[in-house]
Design an enzyme around this catalytic site. Structure first.
Site, PDB file in Angstrom:
ATOM      1  N   SER A 213     -18.613 -23.256 -39.121  1.00  0.00           N
ATOM      2  CA  SER A 213     -18.950 -23.406 -40.531  1.00  0.00           C
ATOM      3  C   SER A 213     -17.827 -24.119 -41.253  1.00  0.00           C
ATOM      4  CB  SER A 213     -19.149 -22.026 -41.163  1.00  0.00           C
ATOM      5  OG  SER A 213     -17.901 -21.369 -41.150  1.00  0.00           O
ATOM      6  N   LYS A 214     -18.234 -24.836 -42.301  1.00  0.00           N
ATOM      7  CA  LYS A 214     -17.234 -25.631 -43.014  1.00  0.00           C
ATOM      8  C   LYS A 214     -16.247 -24.765 -43.796  1.00  0.00           C
ATOM      9  CE  LYS A 214     -20.246 -26.624 -46.884  1.00  0.00           C
ATOM     10  NZ  LYS A 214     -21.280 -27.490 -47.342  1.00  0.00           N
ATOM     11  N   ARG A 215     -16.545 -23.488 -43.972  1.00  0.00           N
ATOM     12  CA  ARG A 215     -15.585 -22.592 -44.614  1.00  0.00           C
ATOM     13  C   ARG A 215     -14.357 -22.388 -43.726  1.00  0.00           C
ATOM     14  NH1 ARG A 215     -16.965 -23.443 -48.532  1.00  0.00           N
ATOM     15  NH2 ARG A 215     -18.884 -22.890 -49.569  1.00  0.00           N
TER      16      ARG A 215
ATOM     17  N   ASN B  24     -13.742 -24.439 -40.604  1.00  0.00           N
ATOM     18  CA  ASN B  24     -13.348 -25.651 -39.882  1.00  0.00           C
ATOM     19  C   ASN B  24     -13.982 -26.832 -40.587  1.00  0.00           C
ATOM     20  OD1 ASN B  24     -11.914 -25.545 -37.321  1.00  0.00           O
ATOM     21  ND2 ASN B  24     -13.568 -24.234 -36.612  1.00  0.00           N
TER      22      ASN B  24
END
Ligand code: GLU
Length: 502
Positions: free
Chosen positions: A253-255, A257
Site C-alpha cells: 500500500s502507498k501508505r 511503500n
C-alpha cells in the site's frame, strides 16, 4: 492448439501501480514464451473514479517498463475498441441475453431498501450480501415497475446451494460455496456494466485464452465461471498470482511503500532493474541467476515455476538489483541514462529560471538545487517544525498536504500553492509555516528556490514520497487515528469549498 492470448486490464483510477507492472510482466512472459499475444485493455467502467489522465499515465509507465503490447487502445487491433467505456452497448446486449435466458433479473430495490436489508441482516448475524428478493418478483410486479419507469439494476442469479469448483493450475482445486457468492449487479441503473460483466464479455470476445491476475480476484471467480456457463462459452484458464506485500506482510500500500511506477522511474531506477526485481518477486530462473533481463525471463519462462509465497516488495533488494544493472552498463550508456533521467535540456531548463538570480558563480548551481537530484534528503526531524508549532501538529499538516497532493497527480505550481493555502487555512497555520515544513521535507534545508516551483519540477510522485518520509520521521499515526484525522479533514475541506464558492 488455439492461439495464446493474454491481457493486462488496468482500471485508470489512480497512478500506475507497480502491481500492474508485476502482473503485466508475467502475462507478457507467458505470451511471448509461446509466440502468443499480449493485450492491454482499459477497464474504465467505474465512471466516477476513472480518469483519462490516469489512463495516459498507465500507458506511459508501462511503455517505460518495456512490456510492449500487441493490441490496445493506442495501437488498435482486431478485437477493439480496447477501452471499455467505448463498448457499453456490447455489455447492454449481453445483459439482455442473460435476462432473456433467465440467468439474470431486474432488481428494483432502492438504495434505501438495500441499506435497510443490509442492516437487518447484519443485526441478525447473517452475511450482508443481497438477499435476492427481486429474483422472485411476479411478471405483473415487474411489468408494473416497468410502466412506472422505475430505475433498476440487472443482477445475476446464483445457485442457492452447491459448490463452485475452481481449478487454478498454480493452486489446484479450490471450492467455494455458492451460499457465499452474492447476486452480483451486472448492469448498474445508469446502464454501465460492473467489472464482472465487462471483464467476462471482453475476455471472451477478445479471445483471451489464459487469465493471469492477482489473487485478490479469486473470490470473484465463481461469478465469472457462472457467467461463462450462462452464456454457453468456454472459460479461459485462470491463474492467481501472489500479491505483492509490505514488509509487515500486509498488501502493498502507498501508505507504507511508494507504489507508483513513475516514482521509481523518477528516483532513477532503471526499467530493466524494476522488471528484474518484479520477476524475482514470484520467479527464479532455472539456473538461479538473480540478475537477469526480460528476454532471459521470457526464454526460460514456465508458469508452473511461479512461487506462491507472499512476496515482499523490499526496497533494499530493488536498490541492489538496480545497482547491479547500473554496474553492467557501458559507461557511454550510463551517461545516456543519466542525461535522459535529469541532466537534459527539459529538466535543467526548468531549473535555470529559478536559479539565475541566485547563483554568483556557475559553480554555485548545484549547491542550491542538489536536492533535486538526490534519492532522499536528510535533515534533523525537529527542523520540520516551524517556530511556535508542535511536532504532532506538523505531522498532521503534512498528512493533509499529502492527501491533497494525491488528488493532483501532475500538480502545477499554482495547484500546489492553492492546496497549501487551503490546508493552511483549515489547519490554522500561516502559509509561511506550511511552506517551511514543506521546504525541509522536500529540500532538506530552509534556503532553497521557490517552493511551489520546485515541487512542480520535482513531480508529484517524488514530492509525495518525501512528505511521507517526513511524516515517518515525526511520529506517524496508527490506522484508527489516521482514519479519524482523514475523515475530519475531508469534512472540513468540503465546507471550505462551499465557503469559497459562495
Ligand atoms: N480491472 C481489473 C484490475 O484493475 C482487472 C482484473 C483482472 O485482471 O481481471 O485489476
Amino acid at each position: 492448439m488455439s492461439e495464446i492470448r493474454v491481457r493486462i486490464a488496468p482500471s485508470p483510477t489512480g497512478t500506475p501501480h507497480v502491481g500492474t507492472a508485476y502482473i503485466a510482466l508475467f502475462n507478457y512472459c507467458f505470451a511471448k514464451s509461446q509466440g502468443g499475444k499480449f493485450l492491454l485493455r482499459i477497464e474504465d467502467t467505474d465512471q466516477t473514479r476513472s480518469d483519462r489522465l490516469f489512463e495516459d499515465m498507465i500507458l506511459q509507465a508501462l511503455r517505460w517498463t518495456g512490456l510492449t503490447w500487441d493490441e490496445g487502445p493506442d495501437v488498435g487491433g482486431p478485437y477493439g475498441p480496447y477501452r471499455q467505456s467505448e463498448r457499453t452497448e456490447i455489455y447492454r446486449e449481453h445483459a439482455q441475453i442473460l435476462l432473456e435466458k433467465g440467468h439474470a433479473y431486474k432488481c428494483f430495490c432502492t438504495p434505501e431498501q438495500l441499506e435497510e436489508a443490509r442492516q437487518a441482516q447484519f443485526k441478525a448475524g447473517f452475511s450482508t450480501g443481497y438477499d435476492g428478493r427481486c429474483s422472485h418478483l411476479t411478471p405483473e410486479t415487474i411489468a408494473q415497475h416497468e410502466r412506472e419507469n422505475a430505475p433498476f439494476t440487472i443482477r445475476m442469479k446464483v445457485p442457492e446451494s452447491g459448490k463452485c469448483e475452481i481449478h487454478d493450475p498454480l493452486r489446484g482445486l479450490i471450492e467455494i460455496d455458492y451460499k457465499t457468492v452474492d447476486h452480483q449487479i451486472l448492469l448498474k441503473s445508469d446502464g454501465f456494466p460492473t467489472y464482472h460483466l465487462a471483464n467476462v464479455v471482453d475476455d471472451h470476445l477478445m479471445k483471451i485464452s489464459h487469465v493471469i491476475r492477482g489473487e485478490e480476484w479469486l473470490p470473484s471467480l465463481p461469478k465469472h465461471l457462472l457467467l461463462y456457463t450462462y452464456f454457453g462459452w468456454n472459460a479461459p484458464v485462470v491463474y492467481h498470482m501472489p500479491l505483492l506485500r509490505n514488509a509487515d506482510q500486509s498488501k502493498l500500500s502507498k501508505r507504507k511503500n511508494p507504489t507508483s511506477i513513475l516514482y521509481y522511474r523518477d528516483l532513477g531506477i532503471l526499467p530493466e532493474a524494476l522488471i528484474n526485481f518484479l520477476g524475482l518477486m514470484a520467479y527464479t530462473l532455472p539456473e538461479g541467476d538473480e540478475i537477469f533481463f526480460l528476454e532471459q525471463m521470457v526464454k526460460s519462462f514456465d508458469i508452473q515455476r511461479i512461487s506462491l509465497g507472499g512476496p515482499i516488495f523490499d526496497l533494499q533488494k530493488l536498490t541492489w538489483v538496480n545497482q547491479k544493472h547500473i554496474a553492467n552498463l557501458q559507461p557511454a550508456d550510463l551517461l545516456g541514462r543519466l542525461m535522459a533521467w535529469k541532466f537534459n535540456p527539459d529538466f535543467m531548463g526548468k531549473m535555470i529560471p529559478l536559479m539565475q538570480n541566485r547563483m554568483p558563480k556557475l559553480g554555485d548551481f548545484m549547491s542550491f538545487c542538489d536536492f533535486m537530484f538526490y534519492s532522499e534528503v536528510s535533515y534533523d526531524p525537529s527542523q520540520l517544525i516551524p517556530k511556535k508549532q508542535e511536532s504532532d501538529s506538523t505531522r498532521d499538516l503534512l498528512y493533509k498536504v499529502l492527501w491533497e497532493m494525491e488528488k493532483v497527480p501532475f500538480p502545477t505550481r499554482d495547484d500546489i500553492e492553492a492546496l497549501c493555502k487551503k490546508v493552511g487555512t483549515l489547519h490554522g497555520w500561516s502559509l509561511r509555516d506550511v511552506t517551511h515544513a514543506l521546504r525541509i521535507a522536500i529540500c532538506g534545508k530552509s534556503v532553497a528556490p521557490p517552493q511551489f516551483d520546485v515541487m512542480e519540477i520535482l513531480g508529484g510522485d517524488l514530492c509525495r514520497n518525501r512528505i511521507l518520509q517526513a511524516i515517518n520521521a515525526l511520529n506517524p499515526l496508527g490506522k484508527k487515528k489516521l482514519e479519524s484525522l482523514q475523515e475530519a479533514y475531508w469534512q472540513a475541506a468540503s465546507s471550505y469549498q462551499v465557503e469559497e464558492a459562495t
